[in-house]
Scaffold this active site. Structure first.
Site, short mmCIF file in Angstrom:
data_model
loop_
_atom_site.label_atom_id
_atom_site.label_comp_id
_atom_site.label_asym_id
_atom_site.label_seq_id
_atom_site.Cartn_x
_atom_site.Cartn_y
_atom_site.Cartn_z
N ASN A 1 -10.71 -32.80 -16.95
CA ASN A 1 -10.83 -34.02 -15.31
C ASN A 1 -12.01 -34.99 -15.70
O ASN A 1 -12.97 -35.72 -15.02
CB ASN A 1 -10.90 -33.14 -14.74
CG ASN A 1 -12.22 -32.63 -14.28
OD1 ASN A 1 -13.47 -31.92 -14.72
ND2 ASN A 1 -12.08 -31.54 -12.89
N HIS B 1 -18.45 -34.44 -14.70
CA HIS B 1 -18.86 -34.04 -13.67
C HIS B 1 -19.87 -34.71 -13.00
O HIS B 1 -20.56 -35.40 -13.59
CB HIS B 1 -19.23 -32.66 -15.07
CG HIS B 1 -20.62 -32.02 -13.66
ND1 HIS B 1 -20.67 -30.71 -13.16
CD2 HIS B 1 -22.25 -32.32 -13.26
CE1 HIS B 1 -21.74 -30.71 -12.22
NE2 HIS B 1 -22.56 -31.17 -12.53
N TYR C 1 -22.62 -23.52 -15.86
CA TYR C 1 -21.80 -23.72 -14.83
C TYR C 1 -21.65 -22.22 -14.11
O TYR C 1 -20.60 -21.32 -13.53
CB TYR C 1 -20.23 -23.65 -15.69
CG TYR C 1 -19.97 -24.79 -15.32
CD1 TYR C 1 -19.78 -26.12 -13.99
CD2 TYR C 1 -19.29 -25.67 -16.41
CE1 TYR C 1 -18.79 -26.98 -14.23
CE2 TYR C 1 -18.50 -27.17 -16.78
CZ TYR C 1 -18.57 -28.08 -15.35
OH TYR C 1 -18.62 -28.98 -15.00
N GLU D 1 -29.62 -29.81 -12.18
CA GLU D 1 -28.72 -29.88 -12.73
C GLU D 1 -30.00 -31.15 -13.73
O GLU D 1 -29.64 -31.28 -15.14
CB GLU D 1 -27.67 -30.93 -11.96
CG GLU D 1 -26.58 -29.29 -11.82
CD GLU D 1 -25.47 -29.84 -11.20
OE1 GLU D 1 -24.74 -28.84 -10.86
OE2 GLU D 1 -25.02 -30.77 -10.98
N LYS E 1 -16.99 -35.61 -20.08
CA LYS E 1 -16.66 -34.31 -20.58
C LYS E 1 -16.36 -33.64 -21.89
O LYS E 1 -14.94 -35.65 -22.37
CB LYS E 1 -15.96 -33.39 -19.98
CG LYS E 1 -16.61 -33.11 -18.33
CD LYS E 1 -15.54 -32.35 -17.46
CE LYS E 1 -16.01 -31.95 -15.90
NZ LYS E 1 -15.40 -30.61 -15.66
P1 ADP Z 1 -16.07 -30.32 -8.77
O1 ADP Z 1 -16.09 -30.79 -10.74
O2 ADP Z 1 -15.37 -32.26 -9.08
O3 ADP Z 1 -17.39 -30.83 -8.58
P2 ADP Z 1 -15.54 -27.74 -8.90
O4 ADP Z 1 -17.30 -27.80 -9.51
O5 ADP Z 1 -15.47 -27.32 -8.11
O6 ADP Z 1 -15.48 -29.39 -8.90
O7 ADP Z 1 -15.52 -26.65 -10.41
C1 ADP Z 1 -16.14 -27.04 -12.08
C2 ADP Z 1 -14.76 -27.85 -12.78
O8 ADP Z 1 -14.63 -26.15 -13.23
C3 ADP Z 1 -13.89 -28.40 -12.42
O9 ADP Z 1 -14.70 -30.17 -13.15
C4 ADP Z 1 -12.94 -28.25 -13.08
O10 ADP Z 1 -13.44 -29.04 -14.83
C5 ADP Z 1 -13.02 -27.23 -13.46
N1 ADP Z 1 -12.14 -26.08 -12.18
C6 ADP Z 1 -12.14 -25.98 -11.29
N2 ADP Z 1 -10.69 -25.64 -10.32
C7 ADP Z 1 -10.37 -25.91 -11.10
C8 ADP Z 1 -9.52 -24.50 -12.16
N3 ADP Z 1 -8.49 -24.48 -10.51
N4 ADP Z 1 -8.58 -24.26 -13.15
C9 ADP Z 1 -8.73 -25.22 -14.20
N5 ADP Z 1 -10.66 -25.37 -13.94
C10 ADP Z 1 -11.38 -25.61 -12.77
MG MG Z 2 -18.71 -29.15 -8.57
#
Ligand code: ADP
Ligand code: MG
Length: 140
Positions: free
Chosen positions: A114, A117, A51, A128, A11
């Protein structure tokens, strides 16, 4: 266990800090192989489409803005049990809950920024991967 493929994105928070190689090293050390890769600037429409499963979530707008804030590196990772293995190497979504040695524990800035992905299941992985790559671009 079967050989699987999964879609990975490094990212913008990570490309900005020049962490691409250190993140790929964690994947490779875990036995995942990069079988396709490109660096790109996502458009707003591409980030929204990628997304779209999260479009009802309160963080959707902010997440899309973050994902277009700089270049990303999209990759196909291949290996035994690659989907779950990549999720292990990535660590928990919230870096404060991520295990030691994971990408997110070591590198993530926040729950949003974070660093990586990774696909979460075989069907999403297939969708994807084809969102970003044609079969000709994937060389195992
Ligand atoms: P992951 O990437 O671990 O699969 P999710 O699919 O739940 O997590 O969420 C997609 C992305 O959305 C996350 O990687 C993060 O960048 C963002 N995200 C998830 N939860 C939050 C939150 N509570 N606040 C802000 N951004 C979030
Ligand atoms: Mg996810």
């Amino acid at each position: 266990m079967a050989v699987e493929r999964t879609l990975s994105i490094i990212k913008p928070d990570a490309t900005r800090r020049n962490l691409t190689g250190q993140i790929i090293a964690k994947f490779e050390t875990a036995g995942l192989r990069v079988v396709a890769q490109k660096r790109m600037q996502l458009s707003q429409a591409q980030a929204e489409a990628f997304y779209s499963v999260h479009k009802a979530r309160p963080f959707f707008g902010s997440l899309v803005s973050f994902m277009v804030s700089g270049p990303v590196v999209v990759q196909v990772l291949e290996g035994e049990n690659a989907i779950a293995k990549n999720r292990e190497v990535m660590g928990a979504t919230d870096p404060s809950k991520a295990a030691p040695g994971t990408v997110r524990k070591d590198f993530a800035e926040s729950i949003e920024a974070n660093s990586v992905h990774g696909s979460d299941a075989p069907e999403t992985a297939a969708n994807e991967i084809h969102f970003f790559f044609s079969d000709l671009e994937i060389v195992g």
